[in-house]
Design a protein around this motif. Structure first.
Motif, PDB file in Angstrom:
ATOM      1  N   ARG A   3       0.835  -1.202   0.000  1.00  0.00           N
ATOM      2  CA  ARG A   3       0.000   0.000   0.000  1.00  0.00           C
ATOM      3  C   ARG A   3       0.866   1.248   0.000  1.00  0.00           C
ATOM      4  NH1 ARG A   3      -3.522   2.117   5.043  1.00  0.00           N
ATOM      5  NH2 ARG A   3      -1.392   2.340   5.778  1.00  0.00           N
ATOM      6  N   GLU A   4       1.922   1.259   0.815  1.00  0.00           N
ATOM      7  CA  GLU A   4       2.795   2.426   0.874  1.00  0.00           C
ATOM      8  C   GLU A   4       3.469   2.682  -0.476  1.00  0.00           C
ATOM      9  OE1 GLU A   4       2.933   4.543   3.453  1.00  0.00           O
ATOM     10  OE2 GLU A   4       1.320   3.244   4.157  1.00  0.00           O
ATOM     11  N   ILE A   5       3.855   1.620  -1.159  1.00  0.00           N
ATOM     12  CA  ILE A   5       4.476   1.776  -2.476  1.00  0.00           C
ATOM     13  C   ILE A   5       3.483   2.421  -3.443  1.00  0.00           C
ATOM     14  CG2 ILE A   5       5.359   0.519  -4.485  1.00  0.00           C
ATOM     15  CD1 ILE A   5       6.548  -1.520  -2.495  1.00  0.00           C
ATOM     16  N   LEU A   6       2.237   1.978  -3.424  1.00  0.00           N
ATOM     17  CA  LEU A   6       1.219   2.561  -4.293  1.00  0.00           C
ATOM     18  C   LEU A   6       1.019   4.043  -4.010  1.00  0.00           C
ATOM     19  CD1 LEU A   6      -1.582  -0.174  -4.354  1.00  0.00           C
ATOM     20  CD2 LEU A   6      -0.081   0.486  -6.237  1.00  0.00           C
ATOM     21  N   LEU A   7       0.911   4.393  -2.735  1.00  0.00           N
ATOM     22  CA  LEU A   7       0.583   5.767  -2.370  1.00  0.00           C
ATOM     23  C   LEU A   7       1.730   6.732  -2.576  1.00  0.00           C
ATOM     24  CD1 LEU A   7      -1.598   5.281   0.850  1.00  0.00           C
ATOM     25  CD2 LEU A   7      -2.266   5.267  -1.550  1.00  0.00           C
ATOM     26  N   THR A   8       2.937   6.218  -2.634  1.00  0.00           N
ATOM     27  CA  THR A   8       4.083   7.102  -2.877  1.00  0.00           C
ATOM     28  C   THR A   8       4.489   7.128  -4.349  1.00  0.00           C
ATOM     29  OG1 THR A   8       5.571   5.278  -2.256  1.00  0.00           O
ATOM     30  CG2 THR A   8       5.025   6.898  -0.549  1.00  0.00           C
ATOM     31  N   ASN A  11       3.199   7.186 -11.276  1.00  0.00           N
ATOM     32  CA  ASN A  11       3.688   6.050 -12.056  1.00  0.00           C
ATOM     33  C   ASN A  11       3.694   4.798 -11.178  1.00  0.00           C
ATOM     34  OD1 ASN A  11       4.775   4.617 -14.237  1.00  0.00           O
ATOM     35  ND2 ASN A  11       6.876   5.065 -13.593  1.00  0.00           N
ATOM     36  N   PRO A  12       2.513   4.284 -10.825  1.00  0.00           N
ATOM     37  CA  PRO A  12       2.451   3.135  -9.918  1.00  0.00           C
ATOM     38  C   PRO A  12       2.925   1.857 -10.608  1.00  0.00           C
ATOM     39  CG  PRO A  12       0.277   3.630 -10.766  1.00  0.00           C
ATOM     40  CD  PRO A  12       1.178   4.732 -11.241  1.00  0.00           C
ATOM     41  N   LEU A  30      -2.590  15.506 -13.539  1.00  0.00           N
ATOM     42  CA  LEU A  30      -1.260  14.916 -13.734  1.00  0.00           C
ATOM     43  C   LEU A  30      -0.586  14.611 -12.398  1.00  0.00           C
ATOM     44  CD1 LEU A  30       0.057  17.125 -16.669  1.00  0.00           C
ATOM     45  CD2 LEU A  30      -0.643  14.713 -16.785  1.00  0.00           C
ATOM     46  N   LYS A  31      -0.775  15.504 -11.433  1.00  0.00           N
ATOM     47  CA  LYS A  31      -0.132  15.348 -10.125  1.00  0.00           C
ATOM     48  C   LYS A  31      -0.546  14.054  -9.439  1.00  0.00           C
ATOM     49  CE  LYS A  31       2.071  16.859  -6.378  1.00  0.00           C
ATOM     50  NZ  LYS A  31       3.542  17.027  -6.355  1.00  0.00           N
ATOM     51  N   VAL A  32      -1.819  13.676  -9.582  1.00  0.00           N
ATOM     52  CA  VAL A  32      -2.303  12.479  -8.897  1.00  0.00           C
ATOM     53  C   VAL A  32      -2.304  11.245  -9.800  1.00  0.00           C
ATOM     54  CG1 VAL A  32      -3.698  13.836  -7.291  1.00  0.00           C
ATOM     55  CG2 VAL A  32      -4.741  12.985  -9.403  1.00  0.00           C
ATOM     56  N   GLY A  33      -1.772  11.397 -11.018  1.00  0.00           N
ATOM     57  CA  GLY A  33      -1.562  10.212 -11.833  1.00  0.00           C
ATOM     58  C   GLY A  33      -2.546   9.961 -12.949  1.00  0.00           C
TER      59      GLY A  33
END
Length: 338
Positions: free
Chosen positions: A240-245, A249-250, A307-310
């Motif tokens: 989850r932390e990897i996704l949110l950070t 570019n998830p 763009l900022k939020v993906g």
């Protein structure tokens, strides 16, 4: 034979007693209220409450009925979210369509939302029942919490806040030693007036934190029983932390699985068990919540926020935002500042 009282009967008894002064003594100031007295048909009652800040209030109830009593609460109330801690006595309650008959007794507490739920209560003659009840207004109390913070509260509250859907729920837990200590401090509050209000607010927040902690521990334990390995849970939190950070570019699900050391099936199943949704639905909702906060600040254009939020496509962002919040992002931002 037990007396049977409906919601209408209850209201009429209160109103009549208040009018003739035989039962209710009522007083109120800017901090709260006290209701107490004795009625020959019902018994003794004492209740005092204090309105706290930030969407909280606290109430102490104490009743002792003069006969066995069955109360049919058949009027549907506005949704109330709360924590109820039992200090003495017991009562049996059935929440129709939600729970069977359950006992609420000393050493236990519950969290609930009572919307659209009719109840039947069975009370025993001469048994003194007391509790502390903390009422929560979710939209006010959790107003400043981020999407990531909200992922740590029980899903019933999170659903109300994020999805704007209120559904009835009921869940019992055990009063821990830490909770017992705080409840004693509440009952023996050494302050009056504004200082009492601040003190009780801090204690109420502590109880809410301990409730959320107990919920998380139970959730982790349930997941541990299902997966058989607590380290898997830690890896799911890491995912989850990897996704949110990495909003812009998830990683793909396969890459995410590789990075946390779980196969994709176990990651998908565990993520849903812990957070109530799939990995990328969670990411999608988090992106939209972050976008809403950025639009509210008014410091960025809609295109830049997307763009900022993906979101690489402005049209897709606008469609997703409108589907979740009922308004397109440009109009949402315009309405805030006009």
């Amino acid at each position: 034979m037990a007396k049977i009282i409906t919601s209408n009967d209850w209201e009429e008894i209160w109103a009549e007693s208040h009018d003739n002064g035989t039962y209710i003594s009522y007083s109120r100031n800017k901090y709260g209220y006290i209701i107490q007295g004795k009625h020959p048909y019902l018994g003794r009652n004492r209740c005092y409450g204090i309105d706290l800040r930030n969407g909280l209030s606290i109430e102490y109830n104490e009743v002792e009925f003069s006969d066995d009593l069955v109360i049919l609460r058949d009027k549907l109330n506005q949704p109330l979210f709360g924590l109820s801690f039992f200090l003495s006595g017991k009562v049996r309650i059935e929440r129709h369509g939600l729970t069977g008959k359950s006992e609420e007794s000393i050493g236990r507490y519950y969290s609930d939302c009572n919307c659209d739920v009719k109840e039947t209560e069975w009370w025993t003659k001469g048994e003194k029942f007391s509790r502390i009840y903390i009422e929560i207004e979710p939209q006010k109390f959790f107003n400043s919490f981020s999407q990531e913070d909200l992922s740590q509260i029980p899903p019933f509250l999170r659903q109300t806040l994020v999805e704007k859907q209120t559904q009835p729920y009921y869940d019992q837990g055990n009063i821990t030693r830490e909770m017992q200590k705080i409840l004693r401090q509440i009952l023996n509050c050494p302050y009056q007036g504004f200082m009492k209000q601040i003190y009780l607010e801090s204690k109420s927040v502590e109880l809410i934190a301990l409730h959320c902690q107990q919920f998380q521990q139970n959730q982790l334990q349930d997941c541990r029983l299902k997966t058989g390995n607590l380290s898997d849970i830690e890896r799911i939190y890491q995912a989850r932390e990897i996704l949110l950070t990495n909003l812009e570019n998830p990683p793909t699900l396969m890459e995410l699985s590789r990075r946390v050391g779980l196969n994709d099936f176990k990651l998908k199943r565990g993520f849903r068990e812990l957070f109530g949704t799939s990995t990328f639905k969670y990411l999608h909702d988090y992106r939209l919540e972050q976008a809403k906060q950025l639009l509210t600040s008014g410091e960025m254009r809609v295109e830049d926020v997307a763009l900022k939020v993906g979101f690489n496509s402005r049209s897709y962002f606008a469609s997703a935002f409108r589907q979740k919040y009922g308004v397109n992002p440009k109009k949402f931002q315009k309405n805030i500042y006009h």
